[in-house]
Design a protein around this motif. Structure first.
Motif, mmCIF file in Angstrom:
data_model
loop_
_atom_site.group_PDB
_atom_site.id
_atom_site.type_symbol
_atom_site.label_atom_id
_atom_site.label_comp_id
_atom_site.label_asym_id
_atom_site.label_seq_id
_atom_site.Cartn_x
_atom_site.Cartn_y
_atom_site.Cartn_z
ATOM 1 N N LEU A 1 0.828 -1.208 0.000
ATOM 2 C CA LEU A 1 0.000 0.000 0.000
ATOM 3 C C LEU A 1 0.861 1.256 0.000
ATOM 4 N N ALA A 2 1.900 1.246 0.820
ATOM 5 C CA ALA A 2 2.785 2.406 0.894
ATOM 6 C C ALA A 2 3.503 2.634 -0.432
ATOM 7 N N ALA A 3 3.903 1.547 -1.085
ATOM 8 C CA ALA A 3 4.596 1.681 -2.367
ATOM 9 C C ALA A 3 3.660 2.206 -3.456
ATOM 10 N N GLN A 4 2.384 1.898 -3.346
ATOM 11 C CA GLN A 4 1.423 2.299 -4.373
ATOM 12 C C GLN A 4 0.875 3.703 -4.178
ATOM 13 N N SER A 5 1.007 4.268 -2.987
ATOM 14 C CA SER A 5 0.383 5.555 -2.701
ATOM 15 C C SER A 5 1.416 6.628 -2.364
ATOM 16 N N LYS A 6 1.446 7.646 -3.179
ATOM 17 C CA LYS A 6 2.341 8.771 -2.940
ATOM 18 C C LYS A 6 1.967 9.498 -1.646
ATOM 19 N N ASP A 7 0.656 9.571 -1.356
ATOM 20 C CA ASP A 7 0.198 10.248 -0.144
ATOM 21 C C ASP A 7 0.667 9.544 1.122
#
Length: 126
Positions: A20-26
């Protein structure tokens, strides 16, 4: 290597959070909390994510060599062992050459992130 059901679940959740962290810039920039995003997925969304990752992560975890575990200490697995386990369990979906190497390195990094979240080992005999 053998893991308890709770450890496997914990590792799989850690891999999902890293994904999830890798997929989301936010999330990476700190605008969103990864745990909150995880909760916002809902039960079925979390299930779908864990189901998709489990087919890639669990075979590599099982392929890891046995490592002596010490009561009260965190599990330490070397990167070379992780890469070898991922390479051993990777099928044709990873392709060949550079693409395969990139897949192996990235999956090993994700699994390492999941393993880092494991709590210290508790020996049932102590």
């Amino acid at each position: 290597m053998q893991f308890t059901e709770a450890e496997l679940t914990n590792v799989l959740k850690g891999v999902a959070l890293a994904t999830l962290a890798a997929q989301s810039k936010d999330i990476r920039k700190g605008r969103l909390d990864v745990e909150q995003v995880w909760q916002d997925l809902g039960g079925y969304g979390r299930y779908e994510m864990l189901e998709g990752l489990s087919h890639r992560v669990l075979p590599a975890l099982v392929a890891l060599p046995e490592v002596d575990r010490v009561h009260g200490k965190r599990l330490k697995v070397r990167g070379s062992q992780l890469r070898a386990a991922v390479e051993e369990t990777t099928g044709e979906e990873a392709g060949t050459g550079v693409r395969r190497k990139a897949y192996v390195v990235s999956m090993a990094a994700l699994i390492a992130a999941g393993l880092a979240g494991l709590p210290p080992y508790v020996d049932p005999e102590k």
